[in-house]
Design a protein around this motif. Structure first.
Motif, PDB file in Angstrom:
ATOM      1  N   THR A  43       0.848  -1.186   0.000  1.00  0.00           N
ATOM      2  CA  THR A  43       0.000   0.000   0.000  1.00  0.00           C
ATOM      3  C   THR A  43       0.884   1.236   0.000  1.00  0.00           C
ATOM      4  O   THR A  43       1.772   1.377   0.852  1.00  0.00           O
ATOM      5  CB  THR A  43      -0.919   0.000   1.221  1.00  0.00           C
ATOM      6  OG1 THR A  43      -1.739  -1.176   1.197  1.00  0.00           O
ATOM      7  CG2 THR A  43      -1.817   1.228   1.224  1.00  0.00           C
ATOM      8  N   SER A  94       1.262   5.347   0.175  1.00  0.00           N
ATOM      9  CA  SER A  94       0.637   6.575   0.653  1.00  0.00           C
ATOM     10  C   SER A  94       1.558   7.752   0.372  1.00  0.00           C
ATOM     11  O   SER A  94       2.780   7.612   0.327  1.00  0.00           O
ATOM     12  CB  SER A  94       0.328   6.482   2.151  1.00  0.00           C
ATOM     13  OG  SER A  94       1.499   6.253   2.891  1.00  0.00           O
ATOM     14  N   GLY A  95       0.936   8.902   0.160  1.00  0.00           N
ATOM     15  CA  GLY A  95       1.725  10.111  -0.087  1.00  0.00           C
ATOM     16  C   GLY A  95       2.121  10.305  -1.532  1.00  0.00           C
ATOM     17  O   GLY A  95       2.849  11.255  -1.842  1.00  0.00           O
ATOM     18  N   SER A 126       1.017   8.762  -5.879  1.00  0.00           N
ATOM     19  CA  SER A 126       0.223   7.855  -6.703  1.00  0.00           C
ATOM     20  C   SER A 126       1.108   6.857  -7.441  1.00  0.00           C
ATOM     21  O   SER A 126       2.171   7.204  -7.966  1.00  0.00           O
ATOM     22  CB  SER A 126      -0.578   8.658  -7.728  1.00  0.00           C
ATOM     23  OG  SER A 126      -1.214   7.790  -8.641  1.00  0.00           O
ATOM     24  N   ASN A 183      -7.054   1.799  -5.097  1.00  0.00           N
ATOM     25  CA  ASN A 183      -6.593   1.740  -3.716  1.00  0.00           C
ATOM     26  C   ASN A 183      -5.111   2.069  -3.581  1.00  0.00           C
ATOM     27  O   ASN A 183      -4.547   1.964  -2.493  1.00  0.00           O
ATOM     28  CB  ASN A 183      -6.864   0.357  -3.123  1.00  0.00           C
ATOM     29  CG  ASN A 183      -8.329   0.122  -2.865  1.00  0.00           C
ATOM     30  OD1 ASN A 183      -8.983   0.933  -2.196  1.00  0.00           O
ATOM     31  ND2 ASN A 183      -8.868  -0.965  -3.392  1.00  0.00           N
ATOM     32  N   ASN A 184      -4.490   2.431  -4.699  1.00  0.00           N
ATOM     33  CA  ASN A 184      -3.069   2.788  -4.690  1.00  0.00           C
ATOM     34  C   ASN A 184      -2.209   1.662  -4.115  1.00  0.00           C
ATOM     35  O   ASN A 184      -1.361   1.876  -3.231  1.00  0.00           O
ATOM     36  CB  ASN A 184      -2.827   4.092  -3.923  1.00  0.00           C
ATOM     37  CG  ASN A 184      -1.762   4.952  -4.566  1.00  0.00           C
ATOM     38  OD1 ASN A 184      -1.628   4.976  -5.791  1.00  0.00           O
ATOM     39  ND2 ASN A 184      -0.999   5.661  -3.765  1.00  0.00           N
ATOM     40  N   GLN A 185      -2.454   0.485  -4.623  1.00  0.00           N
ATOM     41  CA  GLN A 185      -1.740  -0.696  -4.156  1.00  0.00           C
ATOM     42  C   GLN A 185      -1.179  -1.481  -5.341  1.00  0.00           C
ATOM     43  O   GLN A 185      -1.703  -1.405  -6.452  1.00  0.00           O
ATOM     44  CB  GLN A 185      -2.685  -1.625  -3.375  1.00  0.00           C
ATOM     45  CG  GLN A 185      -3.255  -1.038  -2.110  1.00  0.00           C
ATOM     46  CD  GLN A 185      -4.282  -1.955  -1.470  1.00  0.00           C
ATOM     47  OE1 GLN A 185      -5.016  -2.667  -2.164  1.00  0.00           O
ATOM     48  NE2 GLN A 185      -4.343  -1.942  -0.132  1.00  0.00           N
TER      49      GLN A 185
END
Length: 118
Positions: free
Chosen positions: A22, A24-25, A27, A76-78
């Protein structure tokens, strides 16, 4: 940008191991970055597994190419790693990382230990 691995800490031989990273911060669709998986077996060096680019194209390292697939979930940016037919030799700390060109891994997750054992 931060990356965090998740998945089972234990897998049985012959199973498919699936891990998710995952992000974060930032894309995973951002231009110029590649999202990678690397592993380190106990007492051994780092081994590049695969990466997926901003366009969704994937590349695989030669050692695990026949057993590996990488995918992404942009909503989900994963991004995820799937390793088939695992054996105890697949026991390792698995890392996800953001990569720039020429295999420069600039940001790493903390790693997750996966043990393959019956």
């Amino acid at each position: 940008v931060q990356l965090r691995e998740s998945g089972p800490g234990l897998a049985k031989p012959s199973q498919t191991l699936s891990l998710t990273c995952t992000v974060s911060g930032g894309s995973i669709k951002s231009n110029g970055y590649y999202w990678s998986w690397i592993r380190q077996p106990p007492g051994k060096g780092l081994e590049y597994i695969a990466h997926i680019g901003d366009s969704g194209s994937a590349e695989y390292g030669p050692a695990l190419k026949t057993r590996t697939s990488i995918s992404r979930d942009t909503s989900n940016n994963q991004f995820s790693l799937h390793l088939n037919s695992v054996t105890p030799e697949d026991t390792a700390v698995y890392y996800c990382a953001r990569m720039r060109g020429n295999y420069y891994f600039e940001i790493w997750g903390q790693g997750t230990l996966v043990t393959v054992s019956s």
